[in-house]
Scaffold this motif. Structure first.
Motif, PDB file in Angstrom:
ATOM      1  N   TYR A  90       0.425  -1.142   0.001  1.00 33.01           N
ATOM      2  CA  TYR A  90       0.287  -0.159  -0.257  1.00 33.01           C
ATOM      3  C   TYR A  90       0.803   1.655  -0.409  1.00 33.01           C
ATOM      4  O   TYR A  90       0.813   2.334  -0.723  1.00 33.01           O
ATOM      5  N   MET A  91       1.800   0.919   0.878  1.00 34.20           N
ATOM      6  CA  MET A  91       2.575   2.513   0.825  1.00 34.20           C
ATOM      7  C   MET A  91       3.324   2.641  -0.782  1.00 34.20           C
ATOM      8  O   MET A  91       3.421   3.674  -1.453  1.00 34.20           O
ATOM      9  N   ALA A  92       4.092   1.383  -0.956  1.00 30.75           N
ATOM     10  CA  ALA A  92       4.432   1.495  -2.708  1.00 30.75           C
ATOM     11  C   ALA A  92       3.343   2.601  -3.423  1.00 30.75           C
ATOM     12  O   ALA A  92       4.022   3.014  -3.986  1.00 30.75           O
ATOM     13  N   HIS A  93       2.253   1.751  -2.995  1.00 36.98           N
ATOM     14  CA  HIS A  93       0.942   2.402  -3.701  1.00 36.98           C
ATOM     15  C   HIS A  93       1.384   3.603  -3.917  1.00 36.98           C
ATOM     16  O   HIS A  93       1.160   4.721  -4.720  1.00 36.98           O
ATOM     17  N   LEU A  94       1.040   4.466  -2.458  1.00 36.22           N
ATOM     18  CA  LEU A  94       0.838   5.687  -2.453  1.00 36.22           C
ATOM     19  C   LEU A  94       1.948   6.267  -2.784  1.00 36.22           C
ATOM     20  O   LEU A  94       1.530   7.702  -3.769  1.00 36.22           O
ATOM     21  N   ASP A  95       3.181   5.917  -2.956  1.00 28.70           N
ATOM     22  CA  ASP A  95       4.669   6.770  -3.458  1.00 28.70           C
ATOM     23  C   ASP A  95       4.640   6.690  -4.827  1.00 28.70           C
ATOM     24  O   ASP A  95       4.819   7.569  -4.642  1.00 28.70           O
ATOM     25  N   LEU A  96       4.171   5.909  -5.008  1.00 25.79           N
ATOM     26  CA  LEU A  96       3.561   5.942  -7.295  1.00 25.79           C
ATOM     27  C   LEU A  96       3.071   6.869  -7.317  1.00 25.79           C
ATOM     28  O   LEU A  96       2.746   7.157  -8.042  1.00 25.79           O
ATOM     29  N   ASP A  99       4.470  10.766  -6.772  1.00 32.60           N
ATOM     30  CA  ASP A  99       4.771  10.324  -8.429  1.00 32.60           C
ATOM     31  C   ASP A  99       4.825  10.968  -9.293  1.00 32.60           C
ATOM     32  O   ASP A  99       4.694  11.442  -9.493  1.00 32.60           O
ATOM     33  N   LEU A 100       3.423  10.493  -9.181  1.00 35.09           N
ATOM     34  CA  LEU A 100       2.579  10.037 -10.612  1.00 35.09           C
ATOM     35  C   LEU A 100       2.011  12.088 -10.898  1.00 35.09           C
ATOM     36  O   LEU A 100       2.175  12.358 -12.171  1.00 35.09           O
ATOM     37  N   MET A 101       1.704  12.310  -9.242  1.00 33.32           N
ATOM     38  CA  MET A 101       0.888  13.780  -9.323  1.00 33.32           C
ATOM     39  C   MET A 101       1.350  14.341  -9.514  1.00 33.32           C
ATOM     40  O   MET A 101       0.763  15.664  -9.859  1.00 33.32           O
ATOM     41  N   GLY A 103       4.677  14.544 -11.128  1.00 39.54           N
ATOM     42  CA  GLY A 103       5.330  14.232 -12.339  1.00 39.54           C
ATOM     43  C   GLY A 103       6.556  14.153 -11.945  1.00 39.54           C
ATOM     44  O   GLY A 103       7.462  13.222 -13.207  1.00 39.54           O
ATOM     45  N   GLU A 104       7.385  13.288 -10.779  1.00 32.96           N
ATOM     46  CA  GLU A 104       8.569  12.475 -10.906  1.00 32.96           C
ATOM     47  C   GLU A 104       8.326  11.119 -11.638  1.00 32.96           C
ATOM     48  O   GLU A 104      10.028  10.478 -11.991  1.00 32.96           O
ATOM     49  N   GLY A 105       7.331  10.716 -11.143  1.00 33.97           N
ATOM     50  CA  GLY A 105       7.466   9.443 -12.681  1.00 33.97           C
ATOM     51  C   GLY A 105       7.092   9.296 -13.920  1.00 33.97           C
ATOM     52  O   GLY A 105       7.638   7.856 -14.212  1.00 33.97           O
ATOM     53  N   GLU A 106       7.432  10.379 -14.574  1.00 32.46           N
ATOM     54  CA  GLU A 106       7.502   9.872 -15.953  1.00 32.46           C
ATOM     55  C   GLU A 106       8.936  10.323 -16.415  1.00 32.46           C
ATOM     56  O   GLU A 106       9.949  10.483 -15.986  1.00 32.46           O
TER      57      GLU A 106
END
Length: 106
Positions: A90-96, A99-101, A103-106
């Motif tokens: 769940y924490m990994a999902h929240l981190d992802l 990041d997506l919100m 813009g860091e996950g792009e």
């Protein structure tokens, strides 16, 4: 307030007091119903490294023989492992998502 003995009696139809008085484990599905002691008075348990006094003290409180105590402890450890895994996922999902919100996950 309900005591452990009252709860077990309601759950299984067996009571801790009866199991201890009869020198056995609680009936299924909570326990196994087996004798707690061997014919020579020693604790019926397979691990010689364990402290028999501790198991007997716990049996007097819970009605569970040493083997059932170990089995329930193993089940509790598995539940904690599943809980830890679920929390980490769940924490990994929240981190992802964060990041997506941002813009860091792009």
């Amino acid at each position: 307030m309900t005591t452990l003995d009252e709860f077990m009696t309601a759950l299984t139809g067996d009571s801790v007091a009866d199991a201890v008085a009869e020198g056995r484990c609680l009936a299924a599905p909570v326990g196994c119903g087996a004798p707690v002691f061997n014919a020579d008075g020693s604790l019926r348990h397979s691990d010689p490294d364990d402290d028999p006094e501790q198991y007997v003290a716990e049996w007097r409180l819970t009605g569970l023989c040493a083997d059932c105590q170990d089995a329930h402890e193993a089940d509790e450890e598995k539940a904690v492992e599943r809980h830890t895994w679920a929390c980490n996922a769940y924490m990994a999902h929240l981190d992802l998502m964060a990041d997506l919100m941002t813009g860091e996950g792009e």
